[in-house]
Design a protein around this motif. Sequence first.
Motif, PDB file in Angstrom:
ATOM      1  N   ASN A  85      53.593  61.443  14.981  1.00  0.00           N
ATOM      2  CA  ASN A  85      54.991  61.704  14.643  1.00  0.00           C
ATOM      3  C   ASN A  85      55.355  60.928  13.376  1.00  0.00           C
ATOM      4  O   ASN A  85      54.614  60.056  12.935  1.00  0.00           O
ATOM      5  N   CYS A 135      45.267  64.049  24.180  1.00  0.00           N
ATOM      6  CA  CYS A 135      46.124  64.883  25.025  1.00  0.00           C
ATOM      7  C   CYS A 135      45.511  65.130  26.397  1.00  0.00           C
ATOM      8  O   CYS A 135      46.177  65.689  27.273  1.00  0.00           O
ATOM      9  N   PHE A 187      49.165  77.836  21.209  1.00  0.00           N
ATOM     10  CA  PHE A 187      50.016  77.157  22.187  1.00  0.00           C
ATOM     11  C   PHE A 187      49.844  77.791  23.566  1.00  0.00           C
ATOM     12  O   PHE A 187      49.617  77.095  24.566  1.00  0.00           O
ATOM     13  N   GLY A 216      53.024  67.218  26.379  1.00  0.00           N
ATOM     14  CA  GLY A 216      54.156  66.286  26.343  1.00  0.00           C
ATOM     15  C   GLY A 216      53.774  64.860  26.002  1.00  0.00           C
ATOM     16  O   GLY A 216      54.329  63.904  26.522  1.00  0.00           O
ATOM     17  N   GLN A 257      49.801  68.428  21.707  1.00  0.00           N
ATOM     18  CA  GLN A 257      50.688  67.364  22.168  1.00  0.00           C
ATOM     19  C   GLN A 257      51.997  67.949  22.687  1.00  0.00           C
ATOM     20  O   GLN A 257      52.601  67.401  23.628  1.00  0.00           O
ATOM     21  N   GLU A 258      52.396  69.084  22.126  1.00  0.00           N
ATOM     22  CA  GLU A 258      53.613  69.740  22.598  1.00  0.00           C
ATOM     23  C   GLU A 258      53.395  70.329  24.003  1.00  0.00           C
ATOM     24  O   GLU A 258      54.267  70.263  24.858  1.00  0.00           O
ATOM     25  N   GLU A 299      48.994  68.687  16.977  1.00  0.00           N
ATOM     26  CA  GLU A 299      50.450  68.861  17.068  1.00  0.00           C
ATOM     27  C   GLU A 299      50.822  69.903  18.123  1.00  0.00           C
ATOM     28  O   GLU A 299      51.815  69.755  18.827  1.00  0.00           O
ATOM     29  N   ASN A 352      53.088  62.064  22.777  1.00  0.00           N
ATOM     30  CA  ASN A 352      53.410  61.868  21.372  1.00  0.00           C
ATOM     31  C   ASN A 352      52.273  61.179  20.642  1.00  0.00           C
ATOM     32  O   ASN A 352      52.135  59.968  20.694  1.00  0.00           O
TER      33      ASN A 352
END
Lengths: 221, 231
Positions: free
Chosen positions: B179, B116, B210, B174, B170-171, B167, B176
Amino acid sequence: MAVPEKGVKLLDFWMSPFGQRCRIALAEKEVEYEYKEEDLSKKSDLLLKSNPVHKKIPVLIHDGKSICESLIIVEYIDEVFPGKTNILPSDPYARSHARFWADFVDKKVYDCGSKLFKSKSEALEELNKEFICILKTLETELGEKKYFGDDAFGLVDIAFAPFTSWFYTFEALGLSVEKECPKLAAWGNRIMERESVAKSLHEPTKIYDLFCELRKKFVDA
Amino acid sequence: MDEEVKLLGSWLSPMSRRVEVGLKLKGVSFEFSDLDVFFSKPPELLQYNPVHKKIPVLIHHGKPIAESLIILEYIDETWADSGIRLLPKDPYERAMARFWAKFFDDKCSLPLAMSCWTEGDKQQQILADCKLNLTTMEGALKGKKFFGGDEIGIVDIIVFCSVYWTEIAQEVVGVNVINEEKHPILCKWMKETVDSNVLKDYMPPREKLFCHIQTYKDAIAALMAVRFGSN
């Protein structure tokens, strides 16, 4: 369904320090086994089948089941074959201490040592300094003890033992272990008095000859 | 009973979290010392882990144990009769658990962490490494419910922590990395593990992690670049 073959087999390569660890452990435990020398330029089907993830030696095959990664193999040997000696102590803290230093050898010694072997002359001085630092850390841990395991020859001794054959070659590269880390050098001589180590390690000059050959081919070319 | 168990760690570190999880699954009471290791190395850390200067470090009766996998084995052996087994009893199965734990740490942990926080070609290479190595990890599940078999074990703990962190990261950025399309078996295992046991309760709250990653993402990227460079 085929019955798995009984017995102990070690897939190995003569020069591998990781393979030597397994040989020392098997000898310490007086385990009878079949040694199979692998041609690393043409790996056998058995090796590829036994270590499909890494396709590397050493691999210990015990009653048809394969165990990979040298320190994992050594711990397995300790757990499965009682023998007269223990490779790891029974106390959990002492075990974690041994694992920590064996892991240190894995993380630091091989990496830096092999960089030294492959380096061009300009990089040697810096790498020598780095390697001496690593060796001095190990020497501090050894202290006045007979072995890393104190009175008992153990996991850390086995983990580091094969690299003692490299000391002669390091000297040729300007790094004298005897001068920089005399206690470590003395330990290196002491462990050679053990039959398990003496018969598993190679003559330092043989390692040096191979090093010169490989260097001519890959570094100086 | 106070056995003087202290963990030097960081709520932000999945490596530190592994050890917390191990202790909690064994029902061990401990003092958690949440260290700020982002910009400096606190004196306590240098004292107890002078060799690597990293968290996590477990201190038991004043004696330090470092390196998360080594700490987890120590916990399993010291509190052998409490809670779940972190490692199997059978020596061959133990060797396999150690093998996969090492594989994950050597081949997946860092790429997952870096995935990331890199860009361009380097990121593409890391993502390719992640995909390949996670697919290999999926092989270790081999029709089992968990890496540990019918029950979770050391491999489940370490993979769960890293995947949970990835997870969320990566959110934020942005990208991926993991998955269902790329790793159907791993995602199924993750869902199974979340649904069927307490591991998720031992993770930091999703929103909190987050928010933190989002707030400090530039600093995290810079730190990763400095620590792990461009080799």
